[in-house]
Design a protein around this motif. Structure first.
Motif, PDB file in Angstrom:
ATOM      1  N   TYR A  29       1.138  -0.706  21.200  1.00  0.00           N
ATOM      2  CA  TYR A  29       1.759  -1.697  22.085  1.00  0.00           C
ATOM      3  C   TYR A  29       1.668  -3.063  21.396  1.00  0.00           C
ATOM      4  O   TYR A  29       1.123  -4.030  21.934  1.00  0.00           O
ATOM      5  CB  TYR A  29       1.042  -1.743  23.438  1.00  0.00           C
ATOM      6  CG  TYR A  29       1.286  -0.530  24.301  1.00  0.00           C
ATOM      7  CD1 TYR A  29       2.409  -0.453  25.126  1.00  0.00           C
ATOM      8  CD2 TYR A  29       0.400   0.533  24.319  1.00  0.00           C
ATOM      9  CE1 TYR A  29       2.641   0.645  25.933  1.00  0.00           C
ATOM     10  CE2 TYR A  29       0.612   1.650  25.116  1.00  0.00           C
ATOM     11  CZ  TYR A  29       1.731   1.691  25.926  1.00  0.00           C
ATOM     12  OH  TYR A  29       1.958   2.787  26.726  1.00  0.00           O
ATOM     13  N   ALA A  30       2.216  -3.141  20.193  1.00  0.00           N
ATOM     14  CA  ALA A  30       2.054  -4.328  19.356  1.00  0.00           C
ATOM     15  C   ALA A  30       2.663  -5.576  19.997  1.00  0.00           C
ATOM     16  O   ALA A  30       2.263  -6.697  19.678  1.00  0.00           O
ATOM     17  CB  ALA A  30       2.676  -4.083  17.986  1.00  0.00           C
ATOM     18  N   HIS A  31       3.638  -5.386  20.897  1.00  0.00           N
ATOM     19  CA  HIS A  31       4.285  -6.561  21.485  1.00  0.00           C
ATOM     20  C   HIS A  31       3.431  -7.198  22.573  1.00  0.00           C
ATOM     21  O   HIS A  31       3.750  -8.281  23.063  1.00  0.00           O
ATOM     22  CB  HIS A  31       5.654  -6.174  22.053  1.00  0.00           C
ATOM     23  CG  HIS A  31       5.611  -5.120  23.111  1.00  0.00           C
ATOM     24  ND1 HIS A  31       5.158  -3.850  22.862  1.00  0.00           N
ATOM     25  CD2 HIS A  31       5.967  -5.153  24.421  1.00  0.00           C
ATOM     26  CE1 HIS A  31       5.248  -3.136  23.964  1.00  0.00           C
ATOM     27  NE2 HIS A  31       5.709  -3.897  24.921  1.00  0.00           N
ATOM     28  N   PHE A  32       2.322  -6.530  22.965  1.00  0.00           N
ATOM     29  CA  PHE A  32       1.403  -7.118  23.935  1.00  0.00           C
ATOM     30  C   PHE A  32       0.254  -7.799  23.192  1.00  0.00           C
ATOM     31  O   PHE A  32      -0.404  -7.187  22.350  1.00  0.00           O
ATOM     32  CB  PHE A  32       0.828  -6.046  24.864  1.00  0.00           C
ATOM     33  CG  PHE A  32       1.800  -5.556  25.895  1.00  0.00           C
ATOM     34  CD1 PHE A  32       2.069  -6.306  27.026  1.00  0.00           C
ATOM     35  CD2 PHE A  32       2.441  -4.340  25.737  1.00  0.00           C
ATOM     36  CE1 PHE A  32       2.959  -5.856  27.980  1.00  0.00           C
ATOM     37  CE2 PHE A  32       3.328  -3.870  26.687  1.00  0.00           C
ATOM     38  CZ  PHE A  32       3.596  -4.640  27.811  1.00  0.00           C
ATOM     39  N   LYS A  33      -0.013  -9.053  23.506  1.00  0.00           N
ATOM     40  CA  LYS A  33      -1.125  -9.781  22.908  1.00  0.00           C
ATOM     41  C   LYS A  33      -1.921 -10.488  24.009  1.00  0.00           C
ATOM     42  O   LYS A  33      -1.366 -10.912  25.024  1.00  0.00           O
ATOM     43  CB  LYS A  33      -0.615 -10.829  21.911  1.00  0.00           C
ATOM     44  CG  LYS A  33       0.115 -10.258  20.697  1.00  0.00           C
ATOM     45  CD  LYS A  33      -0.830  -9.520  19.759  1.00  0.00           C
ATOM     46  CE  LYS A  33      -0.078  -9.039  18.517  1.00  0.00           C
ATOM     47  NZ  LYS A  33      -0.970  -8.297  17.586  1.00  0.00           N
TER      48      LYS A  33
END
Length: 251
Positions: free
Chosen positions: A143-147
């Protein structure tokens, strides 16, 4: 006889008629309800799908698998599923070692759920098949787009609690027509906090399931009406559901 019945029932997890060796293709439309559409937009609205399924059984155990494409006419929304379910017989009884690997991918995220445990399945004298499984749940996700606010990534990988699977299937004749009624439901509990945030499920305990009515037209062709539902699962807190329509051909 146990392996034959179990391979048949594993194929019926998607309410499809089968033999010890089964290959089928299914195509249809997912018509999600207003709760889903309001939350996911066109990601869960009216979405086409096609699925290739297979099952086999032996004296050692049995395997069911499917490969599914969703939204294949929209490159921005296209998704895929790969699911493999296996049981290894424990002696001559109704208990089995159980394992499942389920991968789901969309353009901006992917998730693989591995469940390992034990199951009990039985075909009763009236033809009813039931299955229960209890397993541990391991997740591998991207889920790389969640930070996080500090720019760090969420840790949504590793052991992710427990898993319970319930299944029942029954074939019968209704007014001279062959029909199969199938139901399954899976529960997740004890999931990690970071995973609950990035997945959108939010609450610790979540479940999803499906009730399928399948009419066997003949010559390997069948039509199905599937009611799909979820609570704190499949990417949304609270409840959402939908109705799927499909045609299937068994080779």
């Amino acid at each position: 006889m146990k392996t034959l019945n179990t391979a048949l029932a594993l194929a019926l997890l998607t309410a499809a008629p089968a033999h010890a060796g089964m290959v089928a293709v299914e195509a249809g439309m997912m018509d999600w309800g207003s709760q889903a559409e309001a939350h996911f937009g066109k990601g869960k609205s009216e979405n086409e799908f096609v699925t290739l399924k297979g099952a086999t059984g032996s004296a050692f155990g049995d395997v069911y698998a499917h490969v599914k494409l969703e939204d294949f006419t929209d490159s921005d929304m296209i998704g895929s599923e790969i699911n493999i379910v296996g049981q290894i017989n424990i002696g001559d009884g109704d208990w089995n070692w159980y394992g499942q690997v389920f991968n789901k991918q969309k353009p901006v995220w992917s998730e693989t759920n591995t469940t390992l445990g034990i199951s009990h399945d039985k075909t009763w004298d009236n033809g009813l098949y039931t299955q229960v499984a209890l397993a541990g749940h391991i997740v591998t996700s991207d889920y790389a787009h969640f930070k996080k606010a500090n720019g760090e990534s969420f840790d949504a990988n590793g052991f992710n609690g427990g898993y319970v699977w319930l299944c029942a299937n029954q074939s019968f004749n209704l007014g001279g027509h062959d029909v199969t009624l199938g139901w399954w439901q899976e529960h997740f509990f004890g999931r990690g906090d970071d995973y609950l945030i990035v997945s959108g499920d939010t609450e610790d305990h979540g479940f999803n399931g499906q009730l399928t009515l399948r009419y066997h037209i003949g010559s390997g062709l069948s039509a199905s009406l599937q009611y799909r539902y979820a609570e704190n699962n499949l990417g949304k807190e609270g409840f959402h559901d939908g109705v799927f329509y499909a045609l299937q051909y068994n080779f």
